[in-house]
Design a protein around this motif. Structure first.
Motif, mmCIF file in Angstrom:
data_model
loop_
_atom_site.group_PDB
_atom_site.id
_atom_site.type_symbol
_atom_site.label_atom_id
_atom_site.label_comp_id
_atom_site.label_asym_id
_atom_site.label_seq_id
_atom_site.Cartn_x
_atom_site.Cartn_y
_atom_site.Cartn_z
ATOM 1 N N HIS A 19 0.811 -1.206 0.000
ATOM 2 C CA HIS A 19 0.000 0.000 0.000
ATOM 3 C C HIS A 19 0.856 1.274 0.000
ATOM 4 O O HIS A 19 0.328 2.368 -0.069
ATOM 5 N N GLN A 21 3.053 4.532 -0.553
ATOM 6 C CA GLN A 21 3.366 5.585 -1.523
ATOM 7 C C GLN A 21 4.800 5.971 -1.209
ATOM 8 O O GLN A 21 5.057 6.726 -0.283
ATOM 9 N N VAL A 27 1.917 8.028 -9.591
ATOM 10 C CA VAL A 27 0.481 7.902 -9.352
ATOM 11 C C VAL A 27 -0.265 8.821 -10.320
ATOM 12 O O VAL A 27 0.045 10.013 -10.420
ATOM 13 N N ARG A 128 -2.751 3.931 5.077
ATOM 14 C CA ARG A 128 -3.871 3.985 4.132
ATOM 15 C C ARG A 128 -4.336 5.421 3.900
ATOM 16 O O ARG A 128 -4.747 5.783 2.802
ATOM 17 N N THR A 187 -5.389 11.501 0.652
ATOM 18 C CA THR A 187 -5.412 10.296 -0.172
ATOM 19 C C THR A 187 -5.755 9.089 0.695
ATOM 20 O O THR A 187 -5.199 8.918 1.785
ATOM 21 N N ASN A 189 -5.654 5.036 0.387
ATOM 22 C CA ASN A 189 -5.168 3.921 -0.412
ATOM 23 C C ASN A 189 -6.051 2.696 -0.206
ATOM 24 O O ASN A 189 -6.141 2.168 0.899
ATOM 25 N N SER A 195 -6.530 4.085 -5.374
ATOM 26 C CA SER A 195 -6.749 5.027 -4.271
ATOM 27 C C SER A 195 -7.826 6.024 -4.674
ATOM 28 O O SER A 195 -8.176 6.142 -5.859
ATOM 29 N N ARG A 240 -1.695 3.641 -8.942
ATOM 30 C CA ARG A 240 -0.269 3.710 -8.613
ATOM 31 C C ARG A 240 0.507 2.653 -9.401
ATOM 32 O O ARG A 240 0.152 1.474 -9.424
#
Length: 241
Positions: A19, A21, A27, A128, A187, A189, A195, A240
């Motif tokens: 998950h 980033q 993205v 998340r 954001t 996720n 997302s 992503r």
């Protein structure tokens, strides 16, 4: 039992990492963008026969609008991303206000305003939910500029003092400009690729409108500065890579 526990921990860690980033990821977000101008305009200044006069009480406003938005975010580090924002250019509807309110819609134009921003994302890369703040710059220019009949014929220049002497075929130009932008967003996720996001941005955007009228007494130029200062909200779905 210890082996089973260790395997479970490793599985959870793998899912959490999926998950993330994090640095090196790209993205792409696409969705609905709402444009809401907060500014105003200066009164129209009319230049004719070697003299300048301000049309007291005149003004204009820009209507809100909606369009399709698109962003590309590259994570330079786990917390810092470089973002490019673009989309289908919205159509601005310019309406008369004050003494020009009776003219109704003065014209329309498509506004192209791509932006480049740097965002700082809070929280851990595998979280998340990640809020962020950022700043950058946008560059705005215009296409498909169309004037209403009242403006294209110069009727808005008629007055008791000069009658219809300043009326005539009229064209317009809108200046291009850079403007600073600040934004904030959130954001969520969903899984390793998908997302959803929401953001709000503000820009100190201005443009100068110049009307050129070919009248019976010569060329007349009329100018005003539009302070647009839009708030732009963006709801999107992201993928992503």
């Amino acid at each position: 039992m210890k082996r089973i526990y260790a395997a479970a921990v490793m599985s959870i860690a793998a899912v959490s990492a999926a998950h993330a980033q994090s640095a090196g990821q790209l993205v792409i977000n696409a969705g609905w963008s709402h444009f809401s101008p907060q500014g105003s305009s200066d009164p129209l200044t009319v230049n004719a026969l070697g003299q300048s006069a301000v049309m007291a009480g005149s003004g204009a406003t820009i209507s809100s609008g909606d369009t399709f938005g698109l962003t590309a975010s590259y994570y330079v580090t786990d917390h810092i991303s470089a973002d490019t924002e673009m989309g289908v250019p919205p159509t601005w509807h310019l309406n008369g206000s004050g003494t020009l309110a009776g003219a109704g819609e003065l014209g329309t134009a498509r506004a192209w305003s791509p932006a480049i921003l740097v965002n700082y994302h809070f929280g851990e890369p595998n979280a998340r939910l990640r809020p962020y703040l950022g700043a950058g710059v946008t560059y705005t220019w215009f296409s498909n500029v169309k004037l209403s009949n009242a403006v294209s014929g110069g009727q808005i220049l008629a007055s008791p003092a000069v009658g219809t002497a300043l009326e005539g075929p009229t064209s317009v130009s809108l200046s291009q400009s850079f403007a600073p932008v600040v934004n904030a967003g959130l954001t969520y996720n969903i899984d390793s690729h998908w997302s959803i996001g929401a953001s709000i941005a503000y820009s100190w955007l201005t443009t100068k409108a110049t009307l050129t009228t070919q009248s019976s007494v010569g060329t007349v130029t009329s100018t005003t500065k539009l302070k647009v200062n839009p708030i732009v909200t963006f709801l999107s779905v992201g993928y992503r890579f």
